[in-house]
Motif scaffolding. Structure first.
Motif, short mmCIF file in Angstrom:
data_model
loop_
_atom_site.label_atom_id
_atom_site.label_comp_id
_atom_site.label_asym_id
_atom_site.label_seq_id
_atom_site.Cartn_x
_atom_site.Cartn_y
_atom_site.Cartn_z
N HIS A 57 11.46 163.85 29.21
CA HIS A 57 11.76 164.53 30.68
C HIS A 57 11.58 163.92 31.81
N GLN A 58 12.71 164.07 32.80
CA GLN A 58 12.66 163.54 33.86
C GLN A 58 13.15 164.42 35.49
N CYS B 90 13.94 164.35 38.74
CA CYS B 90 14.22 163.73 40.26
C CYS B 90 14.71 164.20 41.80
N CYS B 91 14.33 164.07 42.48
CA CYS B 91 14.25 164.12 44.22
C CYS B 91 15.26 165.38 44.18
N TRP B 92 14.92 166.33 44.71
CA TRP B 92 15.86 167.57 45.01
C TRP B 92 17.38 167.28 46.02
N LYS B 93 17.00 165.11 46.14
CA LYS B 93 18.26 165.01 47.31
C LYS B 93 19.04 164.43 46.61
N ALA B 94 18.80 163.88 45.05
CA ALA B 94 19.67 162.93 44.08
C ALA B 94 21.04 163.39 44.20
N GLY B 95 21.66 162.16 44.43
CA GLY B 95 23.26 162.05 43.71
C GLY B 95 23.71 162.59 45.29
N PHE B 96 25.02 163.39 44.76
CA PHE B 96 25.97 163.50 46.45
C PHE B 96 26.73 165.02 45.61
N LYS B 97 26.41 165.39 46.61
CA LYS B 97 26.95 167.27 46.15
C LYS B 97 28.51 167.17 45.30
N GLN B 98 28.57 166.13 45.30
CA GLN B 98 30.57 166.39 44.31
C GLN B 98 30.11 165.08 42.62
N ASP B 99 28.36 164.64 42.83
CA ASP B 99 28.51 164.39 41.17
C ASP B 99 27.77 165.49 40.77
N LYS B 100 28.20 164.78 39.10
CA LYS B 100 27.62 166.01 38.50
C LYS B 100 26.65 165.73 37.30
N CYS B 101 25.26 165.41 38.08
CA CYS B 101 24.07 165.58 38.11
C CYS B 101 23.63 165.71 37.09
N GLN B 102 23.09 165.74 36.13
CA GLN B 102 22.79 166.70 35.02
C GLN B 102 20.57 167.44 35.03
N TYR B 103 20.09 166.48 35.99
CA TYR B 103 19.14 167.16 36.14
C TYR B 103 18.80 168.10 37.32
N HIS B 104 19.98 167.90 38.61
CA HIS B 104 19.87 168.75 39.96
C HIS B 104 21.12 169.48 39.50
N LYS B 105 21.14 170.63 40.24
CA LYS B 105 21.78 171.71 40.97
C LYS B 105 21.88 172.11 41.91
N ASP B 106 23.13 172.58 42.63
CA ASP B 106 23.28 172.73 43.78
C ASP B 106 22.63 174.39 43.86
N HIS B 107 21.84 174.30 44.94
CA HIS B 107 21.06 175.42 44.91
C HIS B 107 21.25 176.12 46.76
N THR B 108 22.84 175.36 47.31
CA THR B 108 23.21 175.59 48.49
C THR B 108 23.86 175.26 48.87
N ASN B 109 25.20 175.98 49.38
CA ASN B 109 26.33 175.49 50.25
C ASN B 109 26.18 174.11 50.91
N VAL B 110 25.37 174.13 52.20
CA VAL B 110 25.70 172.91 52.26
C VAL B 110 24.90 172.10 51.92
N ASP B 111 25.39 170.50 52.07
CA ASP B 111 25.19 169.08 51.01
C ASP B 111 23.88 168.79 51.94
N VAL B 112 23.18 169.10 51.72
CA VAL B 112 21.73 167.73 51.56
C VAL B 112 21.27 166.73 50.99
N ARG B 113 22.59 166.50 50.03
CA ARG B 113 21.66 165.53 49.51
C ARG B 113 22.29 164.39 50.27
N THR B 114 21.05 163.50 49.59
CA THR B 114 21.12 161.95 50.24
C THR B 114 21.40 160.41 49.22
N GLY B 115 21.48 160.89 48.35
CA GLY B 115 21.89 160.01 47.45
C GLY B 115 20.21 159.36 47.22
#
Ligand SMILES: [Zn+2]
Length: 70
Positions: free
Chosen positions: A2-3, A5-30
């Motif tokens: 199990h892994q 990741c930080c809730w700011k992992a990746g970027f909004k356009q990424d399809k990270c399997q561990y992180h789903k969008d929780h907001t319309n605001v892009d708060v991700r920082t990679g």
């Protein structure tokens, strides 16, 4: 395995399997901070890998209730 990741992992356009969008605001920082576990036969969780280096400021304890995980 199990892994988590930080809730700011990746970027909004990424399809990270561990992180789903929780907001319309892009708060991700990679951010690449994560912790990975292996679960043994007895159900014991063992940390096998981790990276605690966040590329952003962390929230103060007084604002933790605003995080999606809370
Ligand atoms: Zn982070």
């Amino acid at each position: 395995m199990h892994q988590f990741c930080c809730w700011k992992a990746g970027f909004k356009q990424d399809k990270c399997q561990y992180h789903k969008d929780h907001t319309n605001v892009d708060v991700r920082t990679g951010c690449k901070a994560f912790v990975q576990f292996h679960i043994d036969e007895d159900g014991k969780w063992i940390v096998t890998r981790h990276d605690t280096e966040h590329n952003h400021a962390l929230h103060s304890p007084s604002k933790q209730h605003l995080l999606p995980s809370h």
